[in-house]
Design a protein around this motif. Structure first.
Motif, mmCIF file in Angstrom:
data_model
loop_
_atom_site.group_PDB
_atom_site.id
_atom_site.type_symbol
_atom_site.label_atom_id
_atom_site.label_comp_id
_atom_site.label_asym_id
_atom_site.label_seq_id
_atom_site.Cartn_x
_atom_site.Cartn_y
_atom_site.Cartn_z
ATOM 1 N N MET A 190 24.695 88.928 -17.647
ATOM 2 C CA MET A 190 24.314 87.879 -16.731
ATOM 3 C C MET A 190 22.932 87.364 -17.119
ATOM 4 N N PRO A 191 22.762 86.035 -17.268
ATOM 5 C CA PRO A 191 21.446 85.509 -17.657
ATOM 6 C C PRO A 191 20.428 85.654 -16.536
ATOM 7 N N ARG A 192 19.206 85.951 -16.928
ATOM 8 C CA ARG A 192 18.112 86.102 -15.974
ATOM 9 C C ARG A 192 17.497 84.734 -15.699
ATOM 10 N N TRP A 193 17.167 84.462 -14.440
ATOM 11 C CA TRP A 193 16.534 83.196 -14.058
ATOM 12 C C TRP A 193 15.173 83.101 -14.730
ATOM 13 N N LYS A 194 14.888 81.933 -15.290
ATOM 14 C CA LYS A 194 13.617 81.711 -15.969
ATOM 15 C C LYS A 194 12.844 80.620 -15.241
ATOM 16 N N PRO A 195 11.595 80.896 -14.832
ATOM 17 C CA PRO A 195 10.823 79.901 -14.091
ATOM 18 C C PRO A 195 10.428 78.717 -14.975
ATOM 19 N N ARG A 196 10.305 77.544 -14.354
ATOM 20 C CA ARG A 196 9.841 76.344 -15.055
ATOM 21 C C ARG A 196 8.309 76.379 -15.082
ATOM 22 N N ILE A 197 7.742 76.474 -16.258
ATOM 23 C CA ILE A 197 6.298 76.609 -16.426
ATOM 24 C C ILE A 197 5.641 75.228 -16.440
ATOM 25 N N LEU A 198 4.652 75.033 -15.562
ATOM 26 C CA LEU A 198 3.894 73.781 -15.510
ATOM 27 C C LEU A 198 2.668 73.821 -16.407
ATOM 28 N N GLY A 199 2.101 75.003 -16.564
ATOM 29 C CA GLY A 199 0.915 75.149 -17.396
ATOM 30 C C GLY A 199 0.735 76.582 -17.831
ATOM 31 N N GLN A 200 0.066 76.753 -18.954
ATOM 32 C CA GLN A 200 -0.194 78.093 -19.482
ATOM 33 C C GLN A 200 -1.555 78.063 -20.154
ATOM 34 N N TRP A 201 -2.418 79.014 -19.795
ATOM 35 C CA TRP A 201 -3.790 79.030 -20.279
ATOM 36 C C TRP A 201 -4.190 80.448 -20.647
ATOM 37 N N GLY B 222 2.724 91.742 -17.819
ATOM 38 C CA GLY B 222 2.840 92.481 -19.072
ATOM 39 C C GLY B 222 1.457 92.890 -19.517
ATOM 40 N N ASP B 223 1.365 93.409 -20.734
ATOM 41 C CA ASP B 223 0.073 93.841 -21.271
ATOM 42 C C ASP B 223 -0.951 92.723 -21.342
ATOM 43 N N ARG B 224 -0.546 91.545 -21.797
ATOM 44 C CA ARG B 224 -1.463 90.424 -22.004
ATOM 45 C C ARG B 224 -0.952 89.147 -21.344
ATOM 46 N N THR B 225 -0.107 89.275 -20.303
ATOM 47 C CA THR B 225 0.447 88.109 -19.616
ATOM 48 C C THR B 225 0.317 88.262 -18.104
ATOM 49 N N ALA B 226 0.170 87.119 -17.434
ATOM 50 C CA ALA B 226 0.043 87.111 -15.977
ATOM 51 C C ALA B 226 0.583 85.781 -15.444
ATOM 52 N N VAL B 227 0.868 85.752 -14.142
ATOM 53 C CA VAL B 227 1.315 84.530 -13.480
ATOM 54 C C VAL B 227 0.433 84.262 -12.266
ATOM 55 N N HIS C 131 4.375 77.003 -2.886
ATOM 56 C CA HIS C 131 3.324 77.801 -2.245
ATOM 57 C C HIS C 131 1.985 77.051 -2.166
ATOM 58 N N ILE C 132 1.380 76.776 -3.318
ATOM 59 C CA ILE C 132 0.029 76.190 -3.309
ATOM 60 C C ILE C 132 0.027 74.823 -2.620
ATOM 61 N N GLN C 133 0.901 73.918 -3.023
ATOM 62 C CA GLN C 133 0.917 72.589 -2.420
ATOM 63 C C GLN C 133 1.321 72.617 -0.948
ATOM 64 N N ARG C 134 2.146 73.567 -0.582
ATOM 65 C CA ARG C 134 2.619 73.670 0.808
ATOM 66 C C ARG C 134 1.589 74.322 1.732
ATOM 67 N N PHE C 135 0.983 75.421 1.295
ATOM 68 C CA PHE C 135 0.094 76.183 2.164
ATOM 69 C C PHE C 135 -1.394 75.960 1.890
ATOM 70 N N LEU D 228 1.412 79.138 -14.816
ATOM 71 C CA LEU D 228 1.626 78.583 -13.478
ATOM 72 C C LEU D 228 3.019 77.984 -13.465
ATOM 73 N N ASP D 229 3.883 78.495 -12.589
ATOM 74 C CA ASP D 229 5.246 77.968 -12.554
ATOM 75 C C ASP D 229 5.441 76.975 -11.404
ATOM 76 N N TRP D 230 6.533 76.242 -11.508
ATOM 77 C CA TRP D 230 6.867 75.179 -10.566
ATOM 78 C C TRP D 230 6.933 75.708 -9.133
ATOM 79 N N ALA D 231 7.584 76.830 -8.936
ATOM 80 C CA ALA D 231 7.766 77.377 -7.585
ATOM 81 C C ALA D 231 6.428 77.721 -6.943
ATOM 82 N N CYS D 232 5.537 78.344 -7.678
ATOM 83 C CA CYS D 232 4.226 78.694 -7.117
ATOM 84 C C CYS D 232 3.449 77.433 -6.764
#
Length: 112
Positions: free
Chosen positions: A1-12, A88-93, A30-34, A22-26
């Motif tokens: 079964m394929p794993r859901w992959k978030p739509r990335i808006l930016g990566q730094w 992960g070791d060198r990744t964050a969201v 979240h941010i734009q809503r709250f 930074l993904d679309w859902a966040c």
């Protein structure tokens, strides 16, 4: 079964060499809503890439808090806070971003 992959808006890359996404859902659910005062994700990007300081969250060790003063064009007297979670070791969201008056006293400085 394929794993859901978030739509990335930016990566730094933060000053420690960690790649933060930074993904679309966040951003939209979240941010734009709250936290609509964070209305440009360039503010989030600048806080991650050139923070005044990075701190370990007072609530959980897998989250880091990035702070940047004077960067928000409408609220230069406030501090932008971006909370990221290690994936992960060198990744964050990005988990949230908002304005604050102070750095949380319970956080431990990681950088610089």
């Amino acid at each position: 079964m394929p794993r859901w992959k978030p739509r990335i808006l930016g990566q730094w890359q933060d000053p420690r060499g960690i790649t933060v996404s930074l993904d679309w859902a966040c951003w939209y659910r979240h941010i734009q809503r709250f936290h609509p005062e964070i209305d440009q994700f360039v503010v989030v990007a600048a806080t991650i890439t050139t923070p005044d300081g990075v701190f370990r969250s007072a609530h959980t060790s897998i989250r880091s808090c990035f702070y940047r003063r004077g960067i928000h064009p409408k609220f230069p007297h406030l501090i932008v806070k971006v909370v990221v979670e290690m994936t992960g070791d060198r990744t964050a969201v990005v988990r949230t971003a908002y304005l604050t008056k102070n750095i949380n006293a319970g956080e431990v400085q990681l950088w610089p």
